[in-house]
Write a protein that holds these residues in place. Structure first.
Motif, short mmCIF file in Angstrom:
data_model
loop_
_atom_site.label_atom_id
_atom_site.label_comp_id
_atom_site.label_asym_id
_atom_site.label_seq_id
_atom_site.Cartn_x
_atom_site.Cartn_y
_atom_site.Cartn_z
N ARG A 624 0.84 -1.20 0.00
CA ARG A 624 0.00 0.00 0.00
C ARG A 624 0.87 1.25 0.00
NH1 ARG A 624 -5.52 0.28 1.63
NH2 ARG A 624 -6.50 -1.76 1.69
N ALA A 625 1.96 1.22 0.77
CA ALA A 625 2.82 2.41 0.89
C ALA A 625 3.51 2.75 -0.43
CB ALA A 625 3.86 2.19 1.99
N LYS A 626 3.80 1.73 -1.23
CA LYS A 626 4.54 1.97 -2.47
C LYS A 626 3.63 2.04 -3.70
CE LYS A 626 6.92 -1.48 -4.15
NZ LYS A 626 7.85 -2.61 -4.32
N THR A 627 2.32 1.91 -3.48
CA THR A 627 1.37 1.92 -4.60
C THR A 627 0.44 3.12 -4.48
OG1 THR A 627 1.39 -0.51 -4.63
CG2 THR A 627 -0.38 0.59 -5.85
N LYS A 628 0.24 3.81 -5.58
CA LYS A 628 -0.70 4.93 -5.59
C LYS A 628 -2.12 4.39 -5.63
CE LYS A 628 -1.90 9.19 -8.04
NZ LYS A 628 -1.61 10.06 -9.21
#
Length: 636
Positions: A624-628
């Motif tokens: 989630r942190a690395k995906t927009k």
């Protein structure tokens, strides 16, 4: 007017003003255009979109699932809450994150895994084996092709690939299991006694005190808000269908739908699978082919089952000697299908390459396709025709009722007169429901909705299931109101006394605890207030059922005794207005020798699953942190 404007619009100042106006309108239009482009999905996860249709389908599936599980207790309003919708959407976002990770890391669901998963679905099994007829019937009833259904199952399996891989790789050491067991089976020597509830300091309750309490706690003494509703209903079970269709009509339908009653050709097949790794090197593929060629050369109908049990790498069929049961065209992948239908009965194929590896196929038997005669399916056709006619009548009448009540929102009488439907009335009921129709949560939710209760409109069509629907209109509304003081005087007086007893009980418990902590003997303290000490050696958390649960819970929250002669004390709120005293005298680790190997193994697996579940959650947080991720709340 237009001519006057044209006459005045001369010169460069007018041109500038007009140009600015056109520019502003153009920008406004462009903004609207770009905004509308963002409204095509509920959420976007990286480059993957979750469409509004997919989200609604998931909501409908969950709604149906909960309705089936909970029956009359099901509350459809739960699925209208924003927090419920966000939880469902979050789960769908997690699925998309896992699918994207699969693509990035080269993980996929093999055709063999897909076939095994479909074959394991109980609805498609007869006598514990996959039944192609049941599978085909399901596809026909659901309006899906085999490819559509396989895509659904493949996607479902794909979201489990990473969690399963994490679960398989979770390592829990024996020491960690021992530490947990030692704590979980910890033994504590404890003593406790229960204090009798004291009398209140003052048993007299004045009228002024009763009135003051009543005013301060008026919400506790209310008659609930109630409504009575009128309703018109359409019940498919009560509709009288037209005359039953004649045999000529049934035969015509039989001829039109004859394909439904044709049993396609089926083949009884066994196989041996030699796996080929994903992204296999040429050397690996050659080695797998060489093994498959060797087995194909050795295989005969007499030894095929033994070879499959010994050498097949398909764990699902290996124990059955490679038996796949009766298969029909379209159930397996294209390469397997083509080879299977090219064989003659009794033949064994050469190695056939599919995405799973090399298959050696033995065609054991063939069952030719045949059509059921009209006489055999006549009753089925008659039942379907009757049911279809009743459904048609219901849908037509329910649709007209919905139209009539929507066109005349302030009354049910126009719909009643036009459709010859009687207006019925329920007794008064509250937001907790009532009897009969008012016991249905959907009806209660509609009756107390703003549109029906406040605005005075008819409800929309309420589907009660099984071709049964109603439209309601509030006929009487009784607002919530406080009960007269005289009606609840006794209850108010009792509440005042109970509060005084609770205060006295808390003070008594505090005083007794202070005496124990100062070093007074527990038995002497208990005797002084007519209580009896109960001694429990080696009590175990959650297993010492002779100890009241609140006492046992508090005993395992206390610190270890500083010394054998210095027990730990605590007062325990028993939850009924009374108190107890508990003392912990000794703490010992659990006796691990009493744990069987089977129980220990079960705990080890449970701990591994728990750690794997937490690892999966952490992975999803990283993804989630690395995906927009973008969410359109307006479309929820």
């Amino acid at each position: 007017m237009l001519q006057a404007m044209r006459n005045k619009m001369h010169g460069w100042p007018s041109i500038i003003v007009l140009g600015l106006a056109v520019l502003a309108m153009s920008l406004f239009g462009m903004e609207s255009y770009f905004t509308s482009q963002n409204d095509t999905f509920v959420a976007k996860v990286g480059k993957r979109e979750i469409s509004q249709n997919a989200f609604q389908n998931r909501m409908n599936q969950l709604r149906q699932q909960f309705s089936t599980q909970q029956g009359d207790k099901f509350d459809p309003a739960m699925f209208e809450k924003p927090e419920t919708k966000l939880r469902v959407l979050d789960a769908m976002i997690d699925e998309q994150l896992l699918l994207q990770a699969n693509a990035d890391w080269g993980m996929r669901v093999s055709d063999q895994s897909l076939r095994d998963a479909i074959a394991d679905i109980p609805a498609f099994q007869v006598s514990g084996k996959f039944d192609p007829t049941s599978y085909r019937s399901y596809l026909a009833n659901s309006g899906k092709t085999s490819a559509m259904f396989e895509d659904e199952i493949r996607s479902s399996l794909a979201t489990q690939l990473l969690p399963q891989a994490i679960d398989d790789s979770a390592i829990i050491s024996d020491q960690r299991v021992d530490d947990y067991l030692s704590l979980a089976t910890q033994r504590r020597d404890l003593r406790y006694f229960v204090l009798a509830k004291p009398d209140p300091a003052d048993k007299q309750v004045t009228d002024a005190q009763i009135e003051a309490w009543y005013k301060a706690h008026q919400a506790d003494y209310m008659n609930p808000e109630q409504v009575s509703v009128e309703y018109v209903e359409v019940d498919g079970a009560k509709l009288k269908p037209k005359a039953a269709p004649s045999d000529e009509e049934l035969k015509a339908r039989y001829e039109e739908e004859k394909q439904r009653f044709v049993q396609p050709e089926q083949r009884l097949v066994s196989h041996i699978l030699i796996n080929v790794p994903t992204n296999a090197t040429p050397e690996q593929q050659k080695a797998a082919l060489a093994t498959a060629d060797k087995l194909a050369a050795e295989a005969t109908p007499a030894n095929f089952a033994a070879l499959a049990e010994k050498d097949s790498q398909d764990l699902g069929s290996r124990r059955q000697g490679g038996d796949l049961g009766w298969l029909e065209k379209g159930v397996t992948n294209a390469a397997f299908d083509s080879a299977m239908f090219a064989l003659q009965k009794g033949q064994i194929s050469k190695p056939v390459l599919s995405s799973d590896g090399y298959h050696i196929i033995w065609l054991r038997d063939v069952r030719s396709g045949e059509s059921k005669p009209f006489a055999e399916v006549r009753d089925q056709l008659l039942q379907e025709a009757t049911s279809a006619e009743r459904d048609r009548q219901y849908n037509e009448l329910a649709g007209k009722m919905a139209d009539q009540t929507y066109s005349n929102p302030g009354s049910l009488e126009p719909a009643s007169a036009a459709l010859d439907l009687p207006i019925q009335t329920t007794p008064l009921f509250s937001r907790n429901g009532g009897e009969g129709l008012a016991a249905n949560p959907k009806v209660v939710a509609a009756a107390f909705s703003d549109d029906v209760l406040v605005q005075g409109n008819n409800s929309s069509l309420i589907d009660l299931g099984n071709n049964h629907s109603v439209v309601i209109h509030v006929s009487k509304h009784v607002p919530a109101a406080a009960k007269p003081l005289e009606e609840v005087r006794a209850s108010v007086q009792q509440s005042i006394l109970q509060e005084r007893i609770a205060v006295a009980a808390r003070k008594q418990a505090d005083d007794v605890l202070a005496r124990l902590q100062k070093g007074e003997d527990m038995a002497a303290v208990a005797k002084s207030i007519d209580a009896k000490v109960v001694t429990v050696p080696e009590a175990v958390r959650g297993q010492s059922f002779q100890v009241p649960p609140p006492v046992l819970k508090e005993a395992f929250l206390l610190p270890h005794p500083a010394a054998p002669e210095k027990p730990r004390f605590a007062e325990v709120d028993m939850g009924d207005g009374g108190f107890a005293m508990v003392a912990v005298d000794k703490v010992q680790p659990g006796d691990l020798t009493k744990m069987s190997a089977e129980d220990r193994g079960l705990l080890h697996r449970q701990m591994a699953q728990a750690y794997a579940g937490e690892a999966t959650r952490e992975l999803l947080q990283v993804l989630r942190a690395k995906t927009k991720i973008k969410i359109n709340n307006n479309l929820l």
